[in-house]
Motif scaffolding. Structure first.
Motif, PDB file in Angstrom:
ATOM      1  N   THR A  75       0.836  -1.199   0.000  1.00  0.00           N
ATOM      2  CA  THR A  75       0.000   0.000   0.000  1.00  0.00           C
ATOM      3  C   THR A  75       0.869   1.247   0.000  1.00  0.00           C
ATOM      4  OG1 THR A  75      -1.776  -1.146   1.180  1.00  0.00           O
ATOM      5  CG2 THR A  75      -1.827   1.259   1.204  1.00  0.00           C
ATOM      6  N   VAL A  76       0.447   2.225  -0.776  1.00  0.00           N
ATOM      7  CA  VAL A  76       1.107   3.529  -0.837  1.00  0.00           C
ATOM      8  C   VAL A  76       0.130   4.574  -0.299  1.00  0.00           C
ATOM      9  CG1 VAL A  76       2.110   5.267  -2.356  1.00  0.00           C
ATOM     10  CG2 VAL A  76       2.522   2.857  -2.787  1.00  0.00           C
ATOM     11  N   TYR A  77       0.676   5.544   0.405  1.00  0.00           N
ATOM     12  CA  TYR A  77      -0.151   6.567   1.029  1.00  0.00           C
ATOM     13  C   TYR A  77       0.259   7.949   0.533  1.00  0.00           C
ATOM     14  CZ  TYR A  77      -0.840   2.674   4.224  1.00  0.00           C
ATOM     15  OH  TYR A  77      -1.119   1.444   4.758  1.00  0.00           O
ATOM     16  N   LEU A  78      -0.707   8.849   0.560  1.00  0.00           N
ATOM     17  CA  LEU A  78      -0.419  10.258   0.323  1.00  0.00           C
ATOM     18  C   LEU A  78      -1.102  11.053   1.433  1.00  0.00           C
ATOM     19  CD1 LEU A  78       0.965  12.285  -1.625  1.00  0.00           C
ATOM     20  CD2 LEU A  78      -1.298  12.611  -2.665  1.00  0.00           C
ATOM     21  N   GLN A  79      -0.304  11.522   2.370  1.00  0.00           N
ATOM     22  CA  GLN A  79      -0.814  12.362   3.445  1.00  0.00           C
ATOM     23  C   GLN A  79      -0.823  13.799   2.952  1.00  0.00           C
ATOM     24  OE1 GLN A  79      -1.984  11.557   6.632  1.00  0.00           O
ATOM     25  NE2 GLN A  79      -2.569  13.718   6.669  1.00  0.00           N
ATOM     26  N   MET A  80      -1.999  14.409   2.970  1.00  0.00           N
ATOM     27  CA  MET A  80      -2.146  15.765   2.445  1.00  0.00           C
ATOM     28  C   MET A  80      -2.570  16.696   3.577  1.00  0.00           C
ATOM     29  SD  MET A  80      -4.020  14.936  -1.194  1.00  0.00           S
ATOM     30  CE  MET A  80      -5.551  14.403  -0.415  1.00  0.00           C
ATOM     31  N   ASN A  81      -1.731  17.644   3.902  1.00  0.00           N
ATOM     32  CA  ASN A  81      -2.000  18.611   4.954  1.00  0.00           C
ATOM     33  C   ASN A  81      -2.099  20.012   4.367  1.00  0.00           C
ATOM     34  OD1 ASN A  81      -1.773  16.515   6.867  1.00  0.00           O
ATOM     35  ND2 ASN A  81       0.427  16.876   7.099  1.00  0.00           N
ATOM     36  N   SER A  82      -2.657  20.921   5.139  1.00  0.00           N
ATOM     37  CA  SER A  82      -2.792  22.323   4.715  1.00  0.00           C
ATOM     38  C   SER A  82      -3.397  22.413   3.320  1.00  0.00           C
ATOM     39  CB  SER A  82      -1.424  23.016   4.748  1.00  0.00           C
ATOM     40  OG  SER A  82      -0.864  22.956   6.038  1.00  0.00           O
ATOM     41  N   LEU A  83      -4.474  21.696   3.117  1.00  0.00           N
ATOM     42  CA  LEU A  83      -5.090  21.630   1.793  1.00  0.00           C
ATOM     43  C   LEU A  83      -5.642  22.979   1.370  1.00  0.00           C
ATOM     44  CD1 LEU A  83      -6.707  18.140   2.123  1.00  0.00           C
ATOM     45  CD2 LEU A  83      -5.188  18.835   0.264  1.00  0.00           C
ATOM     46  N   LYS A  84      -5.557  23.223   0.071  1.00  0.00           N
ATOM     47  CA  LYS A  84      -6.031  24.463  -0.530  1.00  0.00           C
ATOM     48  C   LYS A  84      -7.093  24.136  -1.576  1.00  0.00           C
ATOM     49  CE  LYS A  84      -1.285  26.223  -0.348  1.00  0.00           C
ATOM     50  NZ  LYS A  84      -0.168  26.777  -1.155  1.00  0.00           N
ATOM     51  N   PRO A  85      -7.961  25.100  -1.890  1.00  0.00           N
ATOM     52  CA  PRO A  85      -8.947  24.852  -2.961  1.00  0.00           C
ATOM     53  C   PRO A  85      -8.294  24.422  -4.277  1.00  0.00           C
ATOM     54  CG  PRO A  85      -9.577  26.780  -1.706  1.00  0.00           C
ATOM     55  CD  PRO A  85      -8.231  26.361  -1.186  1.00  0.00           C
ATOM     56  N   ASP A  86      -7.088  24.908  -4.560  1.00  0.00           N
ATOM     57  CA  ASP A  86      -6.387  24.524  -5.789  1.00  0.00           C
ATOM     58  C   ASP A  86      -5.982  23.057  -5.810  1.00  0.00           C
ATOM     59  OD1 ASP A  86      -4.557  27.639  -6.470  1.00  0.00           O
ATOM     60  OD2 ASP A  86      -6.631  27.021  -6.842  1.00  0.00           O
ATOM     61  N   ASP A  87      -6.060  22.385  -4.667  1.00  0.00           N
ATOM     62  CA  ASP A  87      -5.749  20.956  -4.626  1.00  0.00           C
ATOM     63  C   ASP A  87      -6.926  20.094  -5.064  1.00  0.00           C
ATOM     64  OD1 ASP A  87      -3.981  21.637  -1.575  1.00  0.00           O
ATOM     65  OD2 ASP A  87      -3.107  21.290  -3.570  1.00  0.00           O
ATOM     66  N   THR A  88      -8.071  20.714  -5.300  1.00  0.00           N
ATOM     67  CA  THR A  88      -9.249  19.974  -5.738  1.00  0.00           C
ATOM     68  C   THR A  88      -9.000  19.318  -7.083  1.00  0.00           C
ATOM     69  OG1 THR A  88     -10.769  21.421  -4.535  1.00  0.00           O
ATOM     70  CG2 THR A  88     -11.668  20.209  -6.416  1.00  0.00           C
ATOM     71  N   ALA A  89      -9.214  18.004  -7.137  1.00  0.00           N
ATOM     72  CA  ALA A  89      -8.945  17.232  -8.356  1.00  0.00           C
ATOM     73  C   ALA A  89      -9.316  15.778  -8.098  1.00  0.00           C
ATOM     74  CB  ALA A  89      -7.472  17.329  -8.752  1.00  0.00           C
TER      75      ALA A  89
END
Length: 123
Positions: A75-89
């Motif tokens: 398994t591979v993970y992507l921890q995403m912090n401090s998300l911004k509206p531009d990260d929407t996808a």
């Protein structure tokens, strides 16, 4: 043959966090995360080699996102912090036999792709 299944997407407010997971079947390969927003091309987010000894990030996510893997769980993970509206996808995980960083940021160098998971960041 390698099959990839992503999970963990959802709706989050700006500044929040999400963790994406990608469960893989088959042999261990270098793994990458890409994303595609409506009307835009698919873009590189992060990659990790199969030994987890090297990681690579797009400038837009450095310091906010962390890619990791657990080879025992495939398994591979992507921890995403401090998300911004531009990260929407829609976020996709992908697998490749390449391990050199030169190749890992290009979608065409990946042989296998997951179905994608939607990440929406509200302002």
């Amino acid at each position: 043959q390698v099959q990839l299944v992503e999970s963990g997407g959802g709706l989050v407010q700006a500044g929040g966090s999400l963790r994406l997971s990608c469960a893989a079947s088959g042999r261990s390969l270098s793994m990458g995360w890409f994303r595609q927003a409506p009307g835009k091309e698919r873009e590189f987010v992060a990659a990790i080699n199969w030994r987890a000894s090297s990681t690579y990030y797009a400038d837009s996510v450095k310091g906010r996102f962390t890619i990791s893997r657990d080879n025992a769980k495939n398994t591979v993970y992507l921890q995403m912090n401090s998300l911004k509206p531009d990260d929407t996808a829609v976020y996709y995980c992908a697998a490749t036999s390449y391990s050199n960083s030169y190749y890992l940021s290009t979608p065409g160098n990946y042989n296998y792709w997951g179905q994608g998971t939607q990440v929406t960041v509200s302002s």
